[in-house]
Design a protein around this motif. Structure first.
Motif, mmCIF file in Angstrom:
data_model
loop_
_atom_site.group_PDB
_atom_site.id
_atom_site.type_symbol
_atom_site.label_atom_id
_atom_site.label_comp_id
_atom_site.label_asym_id
_atom_site.label_seq_id
_atom_site.Cartn_x
_atom_site.Cartn_y
_atom_site.Cartn_z
ATOM 1 N N SER A 96 0.805 -1.213 0.000
ATOM 2 C CA SER A 96 0.000 0.000 0.000
ATOM 3 C C SER A 96 0.839 1.264 0.000
ATOM 4 C CB SER A 96 -0.910 0.012 1.226
ATOM 5 O OG SER A 96 -1.582 1.238 1.292
ATOM 6 N N ALA A 97 0.578 2.127 -0.981
ATOM 7 C CA ALA A 97 1.231 3.429 -1.010
ATOM 8 C C ALA A 97 0.273 4.481 -0.463
ATOM 9 C CB ALA A 97 1.640 3.778 -2.433
ATOM 10 N N ARG A 98 -0.849 4.014 0.036
ATOM 11 C CA ARG A 98 -1.815 4.916 0.660
ATOM 12 C C ARG A 98 -1.801 4.507 2.119
ATOM 13 N NH1 ARG A 98 -7.655 6.539 0.685
ATOM 14 N NH2 ARG A 98 -8.388 5.427 2.499
ATOM 15 N N SER A 121 3.607 -0.964 3.765
ATOM 16 C CA SER A 121 3.319 0.340 3.194
ATOM 17 C C SER A 121 4.637 0.983 2.791
ATOM 18 C CB SER A 121 2.583 1.202 4.195
ATOM 19 O OG SER A 121 3.318 1.252 5.385
ATOM 20 N N ASP A 146 5.293 4.676 -3.631
ATOM 21 C CA ASP A 146 4.801 4.028 -4.840
ATOM 22 C C ASP A 146 5.829 3.262 -5.651
ATOM 23 O OD1 ASP A 146 2.078 4.176 -5.978
ATOM 24 O OD2 ASP A 146 2.231 6.134 -5.034
ATOM 25 N N TYR A 165 -2.381 -4.106 -4.816
ATOM 26 C CA TYR A 165 -1.573 -2.893 -4.766
ATOM 27 C C TYR A 165 -2.544 -1.731 -4.626
ATOM 28 C CZ TYR A 165 1.332 0.940 -6.519
ATOM 29 O OH TYR A 165 1.991 2.130 -6.662
ATOM 30 N N THR A 207 -3.081 2.446 -3.994
ATOM 31 C CA THR A 207 -2.395 3.733 -4.037
ATOM 32 C C THR A 207 -3.413 4.858 -4.157
ATOM 33 O OG1 THR A 207 -0.575 4.946 -5.060
ATOM 34 C CG2 THR A 207 -2.021 3.746 -6.543
ATOM 35 N N ARG A 209 -1.155 6.495 -11.294
ATOM 36 C CA ARG A 209 -0.208 5.448 -10.918
ATOM 37 C C ARG A 209 -0.775 4.060 -11.168
ATOM 38 N NH1 ARG A 209 1.756 8.510 -5.518
ATOM 39 N NH2 ARG A 209 3.651 9.410 -6.373
ATOM 40 N N SER A 230 -8.499 7.066 -4.755
ATOM 41 C CA SER A 230 -7.656 6.060 -4.123
ATOM 42 C C SER A 230 -8.187 4.752 -4.644
ATOM 43 C CB SER A 230 -7.852 6.076 -2.609
ATOM 44 O OG SER A 230 -7.150 7.125 -2.044
#
Lengths: 340, 540
Positions: free
Chosen positions: A27-29, A53, A56, A75, A77, A82, A256
């Motif tokens: 997770s990039a969020r 986490s 990105d 995945y 984000t 992205r 998101s």
């Protein structure tokens, strides 16, 4: 020595073997509230959620290099561009838009490979002390380049992905050449060199350094909520949100979202988790913690977000899935305009 | 160059260790055989020179500030007696506990529009428009301040050690020549401490040029920003690698230049009979006050200021503290520190001992290259490692009928420790080396004559001699690992957080308030380590 090596290998392999009833997320969020949400999911389904986490590109690099051996399933984000770009690399598999997902998420915010989980708008904030609402009549993103705003605009740097998606949508609508001219106009109108995050742009308007700021919707709500302290709460009340392009295609939307990875070992669980994130219960949890807009019908955003206005026209014409293709062009036109 | 007679197990293992450390350089270098996107052209036309210029400005700024405060503090605490001097001697080292990115959070939060400074003014003077005259420490200035105050400790510690051992003879010589204090400082004290100061400054230079956390937080466009943009926005890792390689070359040039300018000047007077303990000069009156204020200000700005800002938040928003899973974070941090120390110290020993018994020039040069891990941005280092493992797995391991080694090295504790090893190897290796230099070769020979094996010489003779160096290095590695962020972020396994990653995750949600509690823990643990060792750091 050999025995030791074998033991070490066995030890690590043991730990890396995936347990059937789980789902692994990159997770990039990284909201801590998401973790609470995953715990709810585990309680409900018995499926364990494992999370890494990070940033990105770093996560994407890990997924790409690990290839078939990557045990990540999902995945997640916070930018459609992205997701689109990663899809273009062939790193997702079909399946994110299951029947339930299709029923819940409007078409514009999903593809066969990934789906939106929550929405945000990138809007203009202004100082009602110095700008009349009538001056903003019919205001558009394109209008930010109008020389009448010279020295009045603040917006963050060109390497910020939200800006790249916004500019990508402008390129999709107006073409690269016109957007290149637009970027020059915006740079000429800047009150200062780009710096700071979205909240810093809103604060600059509150403090009188600029009259117009471009920032995402949830930042103002975050400040109004008092989570950033009393001072910023008071400062946030000095600016007003404005939803641009209402007479045309509508306000720029972003999401998101999450997609199922190509080699996901727990695909079925990943779909279950995505479906869970789109239930009423989960959506309420998301909007009340992150101040985003819900992705599904029938869920009310946080009341501070409601106060900002809900009746605005969203840009549903520009597909969010197109942002990814145009992000590199977007950065190129911004850099060419000397946008820091 | 290679003498084949010398090749034995020690030679081989030293060579092997150096080869592992060289993995990222080789991977980064291999980018020159790949194609890049059009970003390189765009960059050349637009911001490349600005990036280089900004990197130079940042570097010069940081070097100037760290030199001034590092040497300044070291000088006053080494040569003068004034109220609080014994306190400042160790308190000034505490700045090591505060990573540059946490310093950056505090600086921004304090001075930003409607930030903590604004609240303080409002509390004392009521409502008012304070934003316009509160200085904004952001951009380049913010980056220089954050990096300088978190790194000046290197210059302080090393120059203090050098001042401490400066022979009394030299200083007396100055007196006999009728030099004023100022002249003695510039003509004798400073030049003779030059190697130590330069060693400190070069560590600062490497960390500054490879820093990403604070420059990106302040949005300063340096070469590292270019590297990052190339990768994240243009998806051009090749160009990012090439730029990193240039950065590395630039840093190596700095070293060579310094070595060259020093030529063969000898700095150390044999200390056996030249060392007398120096008499300190007692300061009184306004001079004492001035020196005290100087030291206190540096201590305040470097250590108390970020801590107070974090405490302030934790008090206002105590919920974030209670939400923290302290036990797990502590357990993970301790695990990483323990494993990394073990691996680093063990291998640094093997490599140093190998160099020593094989007396090979080739190995010595190879070990010198180990510094490179320190000079490549952590993100790039980790990515280079991942790329290498993937390449190795696809091209070599697959031939051996082994399924895959990727899960063992990517996203595992082992992989994480591996990259830490590459990153901090120069720290461990040089630390043990400096300890070894103090053990005369004749001691080894006597031991062999007494019938000790090489291994027994190592365990019964070297190890007791080096006990203190090992302890000190262990602590330094521990502090670095507790603070480390980019590598941990990329390499860590599922559900694995440290204080540093937790602070980062909150900060990236724009919730610096919540990042305060993990940051405080991070600083507290590092400080504890520093306090344990301050005795050794100050002595050695």
């Amino acid at each position: 020595m050999r025995k030791i090596l074998l033991t070490i290998c066995a030890f690590f392999t043991f730990f890396s073997i995936s347990n059937a009833n789980e789902v692994n997320i990159f997770s990039a969020r990284h909201y801590d509230s998401d973790i609470q949400l995953y715990e709810k999911f585990t309680k409900k389904t018995g499926i364990k959620v494992n999370v890494v986490s990070g940033k990105d590109k770093a996560l994407q690099k890990r997924i790409t290099e690990e290839g078939k051996d990557c045990i990540a399933d999902l995945y997640i984000t916070a930018d459609a561009g992205r997701l689109g770009a990663f899809q273009a690399k062939g790193m997702f598999q079909r399946g994110a838009s299951s029947k339930a997902v299709k029923a819940a998420v409007p078409k514009n915010f999903r593809t066969a490979y990934w789906t939106g989980i929550a929405k945000r708008a990138r809007i203009i904030y202004y100082s009602p002390e110095r700008i009349n609402a009538s001056d903003l009549q019919g205001m558009t993103y394109e209008g930010l380049a109008d020389p009448k705003w010279k020295g009045k605009v603040v917006i963050r740097k060109s390497n910020n992905v939200y800006n790249q998606s916004l500019v990508a949508s402008l390129i999709a609508n107006n073409g690269k050449k016109a957007t290149a001219e637009w970027a020059k106009g915006v740079v000429a109108n800047m009150a200062r060199d780009s710096k700071g995050n979205d909240r810093a742009q809103i604060l600059a308007v509150a403090a009188g350094e600029a009259d117009l700021a471009v920032a995402n919707t949830y930042y103002l709500a975050l400040m109004l909520s008092g989570k950033k302290g009393a001072e910023q709460q008071a400062a946030a009340k000095k600016v007003k949100p404005f939803f641009p392009n209402q007479d045309g295609r509508g306000t720029h939307m972003n999401i998101s979202g999450g997609g199922i990875l190509k080699y996901a070992p727990n695909k079925a669980n990943a779909i279950k988790l995505l479906e869970f994130l789109l239930t009423k219960e989960a959506q309420e949890h998301i909007v009340n913690n992150t101040f985003e807009y819900p992705m599904i019908e029938g869920v009310e955003p946080h009341k501070l977000v409601v106060q900002m206005g809900l009746g605005f026209k969203q840009d549903l014409k520009t597909k969010v899935s197109s942002y990814g293709k145009k992000q590199a062009d977007a950065l190129e036109v911004m850099l060419a305009a000397k946008w820091k | 160059m290679i003498n084949f007679k010398k090749i034995n197990i020690w030679y081989f293992s030293t060579f092997f260790i150096s080869a592992i450390v060289a993995i990222p350089i080789l991977t980064v270098f291999s980018s020159f055989f790949e194609t890049t996107s059009n970003y390189s052209l765009i960059l050349k036309d637009t911001f490349l020179y600005e990036y280089i210029f900004n990197s130079i400005v940042l570097l010069s700024g940081v070097l100037f500030v760290t030199f001034f405060i590092g040497v300044g503090c070291a000088y006053v605490v080494s040569f003068y007696k004034f109220p609080g001097v014994n306190f400042f001697k160790w308190a000034l080292i505490l700045s090591f506990a505060v990573p540059a990115y946490i310093y950056a959070y505090s600086l921004t939060a304090f001075f930003e529009n409607y930030g903590t400074a604004f609240s303080i003014f409002k509390f004392f003077f009521g409502e008012g428009d304070y934003n316009s005259f509160i200085p904004k420490f952001d951009g380049m200035l913010g980056a220089i301040i954050s990096i300088s105050f978190s790194l000046f400790g290197y210059v302080y510690v090393l120059s203090r050690a050098s001042f401490h051992y400066q022979s009394q003879n030299l200083i007396e010589l100055g007196k006999n020549l009728g030099f004023s204090k100022k002249k003695s400082f510039f003509k004798i004290i400073l030049p003779s401490a030059r190697p130590a100061i330069v060693a400190g400054l070069s560590l600062v230079a490497m960390e500054t040029l490879s820093d990403f956390g604070s420059v990106s937080f302040f949005g300063v466009s340096t070469l590292t920003t270019g590297i990052y943009n190339a990768w994240t926005s243009f998806d051009d890792l090749t160009l990012a690698n090439r730029l990193s390689f240039f950065l590395l070359i630039f840093i190596l040039c700095l070293f060579i230049l310094e070595n060259f300018s020093r030529k063969k000047a000898q700095y150390h007077s044999p200390s056996k009979d030249g060392f007398k303990s120096r008499s300190l000069i007692q300061l009184t009156g306004y001079k004492a006050l001035f020196v005290f204020t100087f030291c206190f200000l540096i201590f305040f700005i470097s250590f108390l200021f970020p801590i107070l800002q974090m405490l302030y938040w934790t008090v206002i928003f105590p919920k974030h503290l209670f939400d923290l899973n302290i036990f797990d974070l502590l357990k993970n941090t301790v695990l990483l520190v323990f494993l990394s120390c073990l691996v680093l110290i063990f291998l640094a020993f093997v490599s140093n001992y190998g160099s020593r018994v094989s007396k090979s020039k080739f190995l010595e040069i190879l070990t010198t290259f180990s510094v490179s891990g320190y000079a490549i941005p952590g993100v790039i280092l980790a990515v280079a490692f991942i790329s290498f493992i993937s390449w190795f797995d696809n091209n070599v391991v697959s031939l051996l009928f082994i399924k895959t080694i990727k899960p063992i090295f990517i996203g595992s504790i082992l992989g994480l420790v591996f990259v830490y090893f590459i990153r901090f190897y120069s720290l461990a290796c040089n630390g043990i080396k400096s300890g070894y230099l103090k053990i005369n070769y004749s001691i080894d020979e006597s031991s062999y004559l007494l019938g000790y094996s090489k291994f027994k010489t190592f365990t019964n003779i070297h190890l007791p001699y080096l006990k203190n160096s090992v302890f000190l290095i262990g602590i330094l590695i521990a502090i670095e690992i507790i603070k480390e962020l980019p590598i941990t972020l990329i390499m860590r396994p599922f559900n694995f957080e440290t204080f540093a990653t937790t602070a980062y995750i909150f900060a990236s949600q724009d919730l610096l308030e919540a990042a305060a509690a993990p940051s405080l823990f991070l600083i507290a643990i590092s400080s504890a380590f520093i306090l344990i060792t301050s005795r050794y750091i100050l002595k050695d």
